[in-house]
Design an enzyme around this catalytic site. Structure first.
Site, short mmCIF file in Angstrom:
data_model
loop_
_atom_site.label_atom_id
_atom_site.label_comp_id
_atom_site.label_asym_id
_atom_site.label_seq_id
_atom_site.Cartn_x
_atom_site.Cartn_y
_atom_site.Cartn_z
N HIS A 151 0.82 -1.22 0.00
CA HIS A 151 0.00 0.00 0.00
C HIS A 151 0.85 1.27 0.00
CE1 HIS A 151 -3.45 -2.44 1.39
NE2 HIS A 151 -2.61 -3.00 2.22
C1 BDR Z 1 -2.28 0.62 5.69
O1 BDR Z 1 -2.37 0.03 6.98
C2 BDR Z 1 -1.11 -0.43 7.39
O2 BDR Z 1 -1.22 -1.70 7.95
C3 BDR Z 1 -0.23 -0.41 6.17
O3 BDR Z 1 1.11 -0.12 6.54
C4 BDR Z 1 -0.81 0.67 5.33
O4 BDR Z 1 -0.28 1.94 5.66
C5 BDR Z 1 -3.14 -0.19 4.73
O5 BDR Z 1 -4.45 -0.18 5.15
#
Ligand code: BDR
Ligand code: CA
Length: 314
Positions: free
Chosen positions: A241
């Site tokens: 992400h």
């Molecule tokens: C986001 O949540 C975190 O667990 C990840 O690092 C990312 O920033 C995704 O939903």
């Protein structure tokens, strides 16, 4: 090159995102600030320092920020996704940092970096938005130094922490609302919908590992994260992400965006932390009836997925 500050809660995908910026010739990485999130503030700060050390960038200052959200007393956690130390239990394999966090904390570092900047700075928040909300609330004069805020967070009708809320927004909805809705700063929101389409396979990770020492060290941080995607989605791959958002921060336009009014659900009901992206046509929004003009956010909706994968491997 882009002047960049990353605000982060590493986190496996955060580690990839930090490395992407730290190793790019086109980026002037001014600093990294840390926040509670995937794991405790202590752990995210240590992880950020270690990832920068791995990348040969102990010159980048790191400062620790908020340990809990603005309103809710309990910080969220995602140790079940990223491993108990935030890096699949492998953080100790990273090099010991030769530099500690800056005294004074994240907001102080953000203010001093922004005040000193003679060109607009991009901020890439890839964790809960607590530090950025505190910055904008307490030091509004630095807003004129911020070119864009490119954040990973939210969804367009989908969530991961709850049915409709994404983790970073759900972790501190009041902070997210302050940044996305209440403050007058240009925001690009990179939602789950797009990051999921940019999932990388184990073959891609193998390529990264074969590419050199740093790639191999990053790939070695993925086993727990990979296992969580296997468990929850039946995938043989992971979603980076935060690297998708940082790619846009580094290379403006690599993601295609559309402008929509966005709001954040700050109620304590089942919708808490949901981003409401208003995709109705302007005529349906009831503007001109005394309605408050909604703040427009650039929402990332599309990209050349293979091209992006190559860019990150780069
Ligand atoms: C986001 O949540 C975190 O667990 C990840 O690092 C990312 O920033 C995704 O939903
Ligand atoms: Ca993150």
């Amino acid at each position: 090159g882009t002047r960049l500050i990353i605000d982060t809660d590493p986190g496996v995908d955060d580690a990839f995102a930090i490395a992407l910026a730290a190793l790019s010739d086109d980026v002037d990485l001014l600093g990294v600030t840390t926040v509670f999130g995937n794991v405790s503030l202590e752990a995210t700060t240590r992880n950020a320092l270690r990832v920068l050390q791995l990348c040969g960038r102990p010159d980048v200052p790191v400062a620790a920020g908020a340990a809990r959200p603005l309103v809710h007393p309990q910080p969220a956690r995602a140790g079940h996704v990223h491993g108990e130390d935030g890096l699949s239990g492998r953080s100790a394999a990273l090099p010991e940092p030769e530099r500690g966090p800056e005294p004074g904390g994240a907001v102080k570092l953000l203010v001093s970096l922004l005040e000193a900047a003679d060109e607009p700075v991009t901020i890439a928040p890839i964790g809960p938005l607590t530090n950025i909300a505190l910055l904008l609330a307490a030091h509004p004069h630095v807003k004129e130094k911020i070119g864009r805020i490119v954040l990973m967070g939210g969804g367009v009708g989908r969530g991961n922490s709850t049915a409709t809320a994404e983790f970073n927004i759900w972790s501190d909805p009041e902070a997210a609302r302050r940044v996305l809705v209440e403050e007058d700063v240009p925001c690009v929101m990179v939602p789950l919908d797009l990051t999921h389409r940019c999932a990388v396979s184990t073959a891609w990770l193998g390529k990264l590992a074969a590419g050199g020492r740093i790639g191999a060290a990053l790939e070695a941080l993925t086993p727990d994260y990979l296992a969580s995607y296997r468990r929850s989605l039946g995938w043989d791959g992971i979603v980076l992400h935060d690297a998708v958002a940082v790619a846009e921060a580094i290379s403006p336009g690599i993601l295609r965006t559309e402008s929509y009014p966005v709001d954040v659900d700050c109620t304590f009901g089942p919708g808490r932390g949901t981003t409401l992206v208003d995709r109705r046509r302007a005529g349906m929004r009831g503007e001109g009836e005394g309605a408050v003009a909604p703040s427009a956010v650039q929402v990332a909706v599309d990209t050349d997925v293979d091209g992006l994968g190559e860019f990150v491997l780069g």
